[in-house]
Design a protein around this motif. Structure first.
Motif, PDB file in Angstrom:
ATOM      1  N   ASP A 193     -12.904 -19.381 -74.469  1.00 41.58           N
ATOM      2  CA  ASP A 193     -11.983 -20.325 -74.996  1.00 41.58           C
ATOM      3  C   ASP A 193     -10.456 -19.449 -74.342  1.00 41.58           C
ATOM      4  O   ASP A 193      -9.908 -20.367 -73.472  1.00 41.58           O
ATOM      5  CB  ASP A 193     -11.651 -20.611 -76.342  1.00 41.58           C
ATOM      6  CG  ASP A 193     -10.313 -21.377 -76.728  1.00 41.58           C
ATOM      7  OD1 ASP A 193     -10.272 -22.099 -75.680  1.00 41.58           O
ATOM      8  OD2 ASP A 193      -9.959 -21.448 -77.689  1.00 41.58           O
ATOM      9  N   HIS A 197      -7.914 -20.697 -71.283  1.00 44.10           N
ATOM     10  CA  HIS A 197      -6.790 -20.641 -71.413  1.00 44.10           C
ATOM     11  C   HIS A 197      -5.802 -20.066 -70.308  1.00 44.10           C
ATOM     12  O   HIS A 197      -4.982 -20.581 -69.841  1.00 44.10           O
ATOM     13  CB  HIS A 197      -6.059 -20.000 -72.783  1.00 44.10           C
ATOM     14  CG  HIS A 197      -6.530 -20.826 -73.984  1.00 44.10           C
ATOM     15  ND1 HIS A 197      -6.682 -20.058 -75.335  1.00 44.10           N
ATOM     16  CD2 HIS A 197      -7.033 -21.873 -74.384  1.00 44.10           C
ATOM     17  CE1 HIS A 197      -7.051 -20.903 -76.120  1.00 44.10           C
ATOM     18  NE2 HIS A 197      -7.353 -22.274 -75.501  1.00 44.10           N
ATOM     19  N   HIS A 262      -9.687 -28.560 -71.250  1.00 43.24           N
ATOM     20  CA  HIS A 262      -9.372 -28.867 -72.641  1.00 43.24           C
ATOM     21  C   HIS A 262      -9.094 -30.404 -72.925  1.00 43.24           C
ATOM     22  O   HIS A 262      -9.568 -30.886 -74.074  1.00 43.24           O
ATOM     23  CB  HIS A 262      -7.884 -28.091 -73.043  1.00 43.24           C
ATOM     24  CG  HIS A 262      -8.022 -26.774 -73.539  1.00 43.24           C
ATOM     25  ND1 HIS A 262      -8.267 -25.690 -72.909  1.00 43.24           N
ATOM     26  CD2 HIS A 262      -8.017 -26.304 -74.838  1.00 43.24           C
ATOM     27  CE1 HIS A 262      -8.484 -24.643 -73.341  1.00 43.24           C
ATOM     28  NE2 HIS A 262      -8.332 -24.916 -74.608  1.00 43.24           N
ATOM     29  N   HIS A 276     -14.855 -25.515 -80.660  1.00 43.80           N
ATOM     30  CA  HIS A 276     -13.695 -25.663 -79.365  1.00 43.80           C
ATOM     31  C   HIS A 276     -14.356 -24.728 -78.176  1.00 43.80           C
ATOM     32  O   HIS A 276     -14.231 -25.036 -76.926  1.00 43.80           O
ATOM     33  CB  HIS A 276     -12.486 -25.509 -80.102  1.00 43.80           C
ATOM     34  CG  HIS A 276     -11.251 -25.274 -78.830  1.00 43.80           C
ATOM     35  ND1 HIS A 276     -11.126 -26.410 -78.443  1.00 43.80           N
ATOM     36  CD2 HIS A 276     -10.721 -24.383 -78.487  1.00 43.80           C
ATOM     37  CE1 HIS A 276      -9.989 -26.225 -77.333  1.00 43.80           C
ATOM     38  NE2 HIS A 276      -9.907 -24.844 -77.637  1.00 43.80           N
ATOM     39  N   ASN A 280     -15.373 -25.614 -74.213  1.00 38.58           N
ATOM     40  CA  ASN A 280     -14.619 -25.204 -72.998  1.00 38.58           C
ATOM     41  C   ASN A 280     -15.564 -24.414 -72.392  1.00 38.58           C
ATOM     42  O   ASN A 280     -15.383 -24.707 -70.992  1.00 38.58           O
ATOM     43  CB  ASN A 280     -13.489 -24.440 -73.573  1.00 38.58           C
ATOM     44  CG  ASN A 280     -12.451 -25.235 -74.128  1.00 38.58           C
ATOM     45  OD1 ASN A 280     -12.186 -26.269 -73.586  1.00 38.58           O
ATOM     46  ND2 ASN A 280     -11.456 -24.561 -74.819  1.00 38.58           N
TER      47      ASN A 280
END
Ligand SMILES: [Fe+2]
Length: 382
Positions: A193, A197, A262, A276, A280
């Protein structure tokens, strides 16, 4: 240079043993504290006891709200807000992974803004929340430094992305020791994740110099430390480096936004409860392939940052190495690679794509995408 704004918490405290500074930071904002945490893990790992010890040293009163589930819901934010009001708390210590941190930030703004948390899906909360001291126990979401939260509206099956300056915690405290007990699969998913990002912030249409520096540093640290942290959870250096990296990735995306991965992962969480980070992780390599030709120079930077030798290669060859490096790193985590392996139903792909295309995150993606593109991407990794 185009003018930009870079927002962050007033203070970021990091390094081993910094958990002991929680009380000292918290007391600046009042006497009565609400600790917001998950249902069990911070108790099992001893993280909650460490926080309580630090609050006791400063003679702070505290209550514990430990009802936060994964994919925190509107109901949980409302319950926490009503308890916080009743108890007249001054400050919140948010302890845990992304879910408790997001719930705590949601409670914080609902103590100072009117209406329901659902209202803030469409508009930013205007008034700063009750002060939040954010203490992550997983290396992934960067929520401790970001202006975003994700709260699930279970009635509509929607993961609402809520954002605004009012949601930025007062201080973030990052102690790698608190992440030592995180199991390998969670370490892997949360780490992917964070990598997502960093990569999405770097290639986002809203990238700016201050976010790109943070993003590239995060990509380097994650590529050097994620497999070590997954394969040997007691590696303190790897844990501290991952925690620092995910914070940098958090600063990057909080200011530059995330993008298509996302947008496409949120419906997987809303409809099928896919964690989550895992959602991803499954999407990232395929979406990178899809995006590469839209910004090959940035992909070449990512490849170099991940240690790939790009000397003498064409831009196409060099940029492709970024996708290869991410696939290899992903393989080292041992996470599942197909949507069918995590409970997604094929007949829902069109619905997932329709939800994803509506997301603001899709709008800042470097490649303009259509509904058909998104359907194809989901199908290709099904
Ligand atoms: Fe994320």
């Amino acid at each position: 240079m185009i003018s930009s704004v870079f927002q962050s918490p007033g203070k970021i405290i990091y390094g081993q043993g910094t958990v002991k500074q929680i009380g000292e930071e918290t007391k600046k904002y009042g006497k009565k504290v609400m600790i917001v945490t998950g249902k069990s893990s911070s108790k099992k790992t001893g993280a909650l006891d460490k926080v309580i010890d630090s609050l006791k040293v400063e003679n702070l009163q505290y209550i514990i709200f430990d009802k936060v589930e994964s994919h925190p819901s509107v109901d949980t934010v409302e319950l926490g807000t009503s308890i916080a009001k009743e108890e007249e708390i001054d400050v919140i210590v948010a302890l845990g992974g992304g879910s408790p941190l997001d719930a705590a930030k949601g409670i914080s703004i609902m103590l100072t803004n009117s209406g329901s948390i659902v209202d803030y899906e469409k508009k930013q909360p205007e008034v700063h929340g009750v002060p939040v001291i954010a203490v992550p126990t997983t290396a992934g979401t960067g929520s401790e430094v970001s202006k975003f939260i994700v709260i699930t509206d279970t009635r509509r099956k929607v993961k609402m992305l809520i954002g605004g300056e009012a949601l930025i915690p007062k201080a973030a405290i990052l102690d790698g020791e608190l992440t030592l007990m995180v199991p390998p699969d969670v370490t892997a998913a949360t780490g992917m994740d964070a990598l997502t990002h960093a990569i999405e912030a770097y290639i986002s249409k809203k990238a700016q110099p201050a976010t790109s520096v943070q993003a590239l540093s995060a990509i380097k640290l994650i590529s050097e430390n994620l497999a070590k942290a997954v394969q040997n959870g007691e590696n303190m250096d790897a844990r501290n480096n991952m925690l620092f990296a995910q914070m940098q990735a958090g600063l990057a995306f909080s200011n530059a936004s995330v993008a298509l991965v996302h947008a496409m992962s949120r419906p997987l969480g809303a409809y099928f409860g896919v964690p989550h980070g895992l959602a991803n992780a499954i999407l990232l390599p395929r979406v990178m392939e899809y995006n590469r030709a839209a910004c090959p120079e940035k992909f070449r930077d990512i490849a170099k940052t991940m240690g790939e030798n790009t000397a003498g290669l064409s831009l196409r060859e060099a940029s492709n190495l970024a996708v290869k490096a991410v696939k290899e790193l992903y393989a080292e985590t041992g996470l599942p690679v197909k949507l069918r392996d995590v409970g997604v139903k094929e007949e829902m792909i069109e619905t997932l794509a329709k939800d994803a295309i509506k997301s603001g995150s899709a709008l800042v993606n470097p490649r303009k995408s259509s509904l058909e593109d998104l359907i194809d991407i989901y199908k290709s990794i099904y």
